[in-house]
Design an enzyme around this catalytic site. Sequence first.
Site, PDB file in Angstrom:
ATOM      1  N   SER A 143       9.824  -4.115  23.240  1.00 20.36           N
ATOM      2  CA  SER A 143      10.533  -2.872  22.937  1.00 20.36           C
ATOM      3  C   SER A 143       9.914  -2.259  21.693  1.00 20.36           C
ATOM      4  O   SER A 143       9.315  -2.965  20.870  1.00 20.36           O
ATOM      5  CB  SER A 143      12.020  -3.154  22.690  1.00 20.36           C
ATOM      6  OG  SER A 143      12.670  -2.032  22.118  1.00 20.36           O
ATOM      7  N   TYR A 156      18.339  -8.113  18.378  1.00 18.75           N
ATOM      8  CA  TYR A 156      17.414  -7.659  19.418  1.00 18.75           C
ATOM      9  C   TYR A 156      16.027  -7.455  18.821  1.00 18.75           C
ATOM     10  O   TYR A 156      15.024  -7.937  19.374  1.00 18.75           O
ATOM     11  CB  TYR A 156      17.945  -6.362  20.018  1.00 18.75           C
ATOM     12  CG  TYR A 156      17.126  -5.780  21.138  1.00 18.75           C
ATOM     13  CD1 TYR A 156      16.978  -6.436  22.360  1.00 18.75           C
ATOM     14  CD2 TYR A 156      16.520  -4.530  21.000  1.00 18.75           C
ATOM     15  CE1 TYR A 156      16.248  -5.889  23.393  1.00 18.75           C
ATOM     16  CE2 TYR A 156      15.785  -3.968  22.036  1.00 18.75           C
ATOM     17  CZ  TYR A 156      15.654  -4.645  23.225  1.00 18.75           C
ATOM     18  OH  TYR A 156      14.931  -4.100  24.261  1.00 18.75           O
TER      19      TYR A 156
END
Length: 267
Positions: A143, A156
């Site tokens: 990401s 995350y």
Amino acid sequence: MNSFFKDKVVWITGASSGIGEALASELKDSGAKLILSARREEELIRVKEELGKTDEDCLVLPFDLENYSYIENLPDQAILKFGKVDVLINNGGISQRSFAHETSMSTYKSLMNVDFFGNIALSLAVLPHFRERKQGWIVSVSSVAGKFGVPLRTGYSAAKFALSGFYEALRAENSKENLKVLLVYPGFVRTKISENAFSGNGSKHGKLDPGIRSGIGADECAREILNSIALGKNEIVIAGPKEKFGIFLHKYFPRVFAYQISKAKVV
């Protein structure tokens, strides 16, 4: 792209929705054999049937990334079915939408288990097969949050940063074994990632982020990933101008970036 994947066995995690389902769809007519993995077996079966795949060219292999201790045995099933694995696309994962001071340690542990330990456990399980054959492709769908820390995504971002370090080192260790490693950094992609994200107590966030709503289509993201595999790339950022500019600022103007990200609207 399709000629590259003809007769290859491609294993996709997170294949029941989003980018993973889009990857499977893009490979539908490529001549590749597919292994589809995610937690929800019924959704994997749906994907298989909607793609018109049969038991001859598609294996549904459900498992939970969070319970990664038994993952080491899964490649045996895949190899028994197709005789080999050529490409492993580690796409499965979960995001987060909570401030650090509102997030429990158990939620952080779940994030790391799913996004890091489960991810690398499958790669390590397939690695001996790739080394023995002296060929193979491992793809880690990270990401933009693995390029710089993003508010509400502390765990995350941490897991995605960890993936970068692991796979860059793995690539270096296995270059002589002809192992290719691609790191993918998507920005906002139109999936249910924000809706399925953990809140601070581990419950489902259940909301669609505005950035996700206006993001890149999952099919476009999937095509870029597959083209990058075929081209032998090491890294690719699949994102809009805003996210790419953030990466640029973070790298070359870190103080400006730190100020801007602290003022950003958090969603």
